[in-house]
Write a protein that holds these residues in place. Structure first.
Motif, PDB file in Angstrom:
ATOM      1  N   ALA A  15       7.458 -26.012  -9.667  1.00 18.89           N
ATOM      2  CA  ALA A  15       8.681 -26.271  -8.892  1.00 18.89           C
ATOM      3  C   ALA A  15       9.819 -26.732  -9.787  1.00 18.89           C
ATOM      4  CB  ALA A  15       8.395 -27.314  -7.822  1.00 18.89           C
ATOM      5  N   GLY A  19      16.576 -22.008  -9.232  1.00 23.48           N
ATOM      6  CA  GLY A  19      16.985 -21.458  -7.939  1.00 23.48           C
ATOM      7  C   GLY A  19      18.465 -21.132  -7.912  1.00 23.48           C
ATOM      8  N   LYS A  28      16.138 -25.879  -5.036  1.00 16.68           N
ATOM      9  CA  LYS A  28      15.664 -24.794  -4.160  1.00 16.68           C
ATOM     10  C   LYS A  28      14.477 -25.207  -3.303  1.00 16.68           C
ATOM     11  CE  LYS A  28      13.497 -21.072  -5.835  1.00 16.68           C
ATOM     12  NZ  LYS A  28      13.379 -19.704  -6.399  1.00 16.68           N
ATOM     13  N   VAL A  29      13.500 -25.875  -3.926  1.00 10.42           N
ATOM     14  CA  VAL A  29      12.258 -26.159  -3.194  1.00 10.42           C
ATOM     15  C   VAL A  29      12.438 -27.207  -2.096  1.00 10.42           C
ATOM     16  CG1 VAL A  29      10.712 -25.418  -5.030  1.00 10.42           C
ATOM     17  CG2 VAL A  29      11.510 -27.815  -4.961  1.00 10.42           C
ATOM     18  N   LEU A  38      10.514 -26.385   1.585  1.00  7.33           N
ATOM     19  CA  LEU A  38       9.628 -25.312   1.100  1.00  7.33           C
ATOM     20  C   LEU A  38       8.439 -25.917   0.369  1.00  7.33           C
ATOM     21  CD1 LEU A  38      12.342 -22.874  -0.324  1.00  7.33           C
ATOM     22  CD2 LEU A  38      11.114 -22.689   1.855  1.00  7.33           C
ATOM     23  N   ASP A 115       8.230 -22.297  -4.170  1.00  4.92           N
ATOM     24  CA  ASP A 115       9.165 -21.507  -3.364  1.00  4.92           C
ATOM     25  C   ASP A 115       8.464 -20.394  -2.586  1.00  4.92           C
ATOM     26  OD1 ASP A 115       8.533 -19.909  -5.510  1.00  4.92           O
ATOM     27  OD2 ASP A 115      10.596 -19.368  -6.003  1.00  4.92           O
ATOM     28  N   GLY A 236       8.514 -15.084  -1.601  1.00  6.52           N
ATOM     29  CA  GLY A 236       9.193 -16.199  -2.265  1.00  6.52           C
ATOM     30  C   GLY A 236      10.639 -16.259  -1.806  1.00  6.52           C
ATOM     31  N   ASN A 238      14.427 -16.889  -2.879  1.00  3.56           N
ATOM     32  CA  ASN A 238      15.375 -16.993  -3.988  1.00  3.56           C
ATOM     33  C   ASN A 238      16.808 -17.127  -3.531  1.00  3.56           C
ATOM     34  OD1 ASN A 238      13.472 -16.560  -6.246  1.00  3.56           O
ATOM     35  ND2 ASN A 238      13.142 -14.626  -5.191  1.00  3.56           N
TER      36      ASN A 238
END
Ligand code: UD1
Ligand code: CA
Length: 475
Positions: A15, A19, A28-29, A38, A115, A236, A238
């Motif tokens: 992680a 991102g 992002k996560v 996520l 993700d 996933g 993105n």
């Protein structure tokens, strides 16, 4: 069955990536799918698998990611959660290299991505079975358009030989449709020496985790591809577009599962569950409803269009009319909202934490109820506020009336005993008790307790002046 049952399971979650395509300040996560980060979805899977240890590799936004996971930690349980930092980020192989000091040697390691939120626990169990405590097991899938993914290269006899990244692949390899999902299971004692052998001599100048396949083949370790068919499980995130697409696909699945149980959804495409929703028989839900946290709908409950319902139990036969907002705030017993059997709520009603409605209670339009218990048959049908109160059976709380529960510093309690009738536009200044069977005249401001059975009026007497002339406009 064999070794595998004994081999402890350790989960590594990558992680650390940036991102970039989310174009967001939030790592992002930590973006949410179905109301959860996520990464939280991925950590939850580790919990389902009864992992011994979960190691999360953080990098971009590390402090924020770690804080978010620690915050949600107390609810989840079992495993031991650790963070390792990867700075700078030199590829997936480099990421997993950072975990070597904290990974025990006696376990099977499952490597996941922060993700990729929707992999099912059963799929991972099958992958672990394929690893069998001694092989390298890769989760793979056939994609009609494999662009961007690592390709599974097989020998003429079908054995997996390598994973070749898209950017390193030959034109012939580009045609391979079987791709690596990014998820593998491998014994720790095999993985660690392979990690030490990685290099970054490839198109992207990165340390690729996927190169461990070559080493397995060279060392005579069996590489097993466990191929699945369900693309959602390896999807996933993105970009915001992918996040929205996966959210909708996931919601449609949840909607389907409920409909299979008999729940009638007016439109499965306009329905969102961001938590756990359980429904009795013959539940009907109109369009654009959102369910958050733990929500239980009893038999025959009807939810009108455009309702938001969070942390609530709604008992059999209750009807929630359109545009109602019910939010218990949390699922602890004190806050959780209860709507009794046969109750009618809304349209445009608001139930806040600690609202407990008995059977056949009616809460009408523009009525707000907070931290209050309304016994069976109590009614507040129009424009009212009931806070920090206890209403007895069959109390009728008039239009425009409120409990003044807050003196500017402290909250106080209002008790309205059974069969009381509160007229319209009353202010009940707490702490105050209205005795059973009493009546409060419309427009009253009540500051003192009232005896049972009496009529209480607290407003200036009406006067009519006959010798009064309305002012005339000056010329
Ligand atoms: C990876 C696989 C590819 C596979 C694809 C599936 C490699 C080299 N390739 O490619 O075969 O088909 O996933 O989705 O592994 N990360 C770090 N640190 C880094 C780099 C990445 O923690 O230095 C994390 C990312 O945050 C992400 C995960 O690793 O969670 C995957 O990284 P990403 O760059 O998305 O790999 P892909 O190029 O998609
Ligand atoms: Ca990726």
């Amino acid at each position: 069955m064999n070794q595998l049952k004994q081999a402890p399971l350790d989960v590594v979650i990558m992680a650390a990536g940036k991102g970039t395509r989310m174009k967001s300040k939030l790592p992002k996560v930590l973006h949410r799918l179905a109301g959860r980060a996520l990464l939280q979805h991925v950590v939850d899977r580790a919990g389902d698998l009864a992992a011994r240890r979960v190691v999360v590799i953080t990098g971009h936004g590390a402090a924020e990611v770690e804080a978010a996971l620690k915050k949600s930690r107390d609810e989840s349980s079992g495993f031991d959660l650790e963070f390792v930092r990867q700075e700078p980020q030199l590829g997936t192989g480099h990421a997993v290299q950072q975990t070597v000091p904290v990974l025990p040697d006696d376990g099977v390691v499952v490597i996941l991505s922060g993700d990729v939120p929707l992999t099912q626990a059963d799929t991972l169990r099958d992958l672990i079975t394929a690893c069998n405590g001694s092989h390298l097991a890769l989760l793979t899938i056939d994609f009609a358009d494999p662009t961007g993914y690592g390709r599974i290269v097989r020998s003429s006899t079908g054995g997996v030989q390598a994973i070749v990244e898209h950017k390193d692949a030959t034109p012939a390899q580009h045609a391979i449709q079987e791709v690596y999902s990014g998820i593998m299971a491998v014994p720790s004692k095999l993985l660690k020496p392979w990690l030490a052998r990685l290099d970054n001599k490839n198109a992207q100048g990165e340390f690729y985790l996927t190169d461990v396949v070559k080493f397995a083949v060279a060392d005579g370790v069996l590489v097993v591809a466990h191929k699945i068919k369900d693309p959602l499980q390896v999807a996933g995130i993105n970009s915001p577009v992918q996040l929205a697409e996966l959210e909708r696909a996931h919601q449609l699945r949840r909607a389907d599962a409920l409909m299979v149980q008999g729940v009638r959804l007016a439109d499965p495409a306009r329905f969102d569950v961001r938590g756990e929703l359980s429904c009795g028989q013959d539940v009907e839900i109109d369009v654009n409803c959102i369910f958050e946290g733990e929500v239980v709908l009893g038999e025959g409950v009807k939810i009108g269009a455009n309702c938001i319902i969070a942390h609530a139990r709604i008992d059999a036969g209750a009807v929630i009319h359109p545009f109602t907002h019910i939010d218990g705030g949390s699922s602890n017993a004190k806050d959780q909202i209860v709507v009794g059997a046969g109750a009618l709520v809304g349209p445009f009603a608001r139930l806040r934490p600690g609202a407990k409605l008995g059977e056949q209670v009616h809460i009408g339009n523009f009525v707000e109820v907070k931290n209050s218990t309304l016994a069976n048959g109590a009614k507040a049908n129009h424009l009212a506020y009931v806070g920090d109160s206890v209403l007895g059976e069959r109390v009728n709380f008039g239009a425009g009336s409120i409990t003044a529960n807050y003196d500017g510093a402290n909250k106080h309690k209002t008790v309205i005993e059974r069969d009381v009738h509160i007229g319209s536009n009353c202010v009940l200044i707490a702490p105050v008790t209205i005795g059973a069977g009493g009546t409060v005249g419309g427009g009253s401001t009540i500051t003192k307790d009232t005896a049972p059975g009496v009529l209480t009026v607290a407003r200036t007497k009406q006067v009519s002046l006959s010798n009064w002339a309305r002012p005339a406009k000056k010329q």
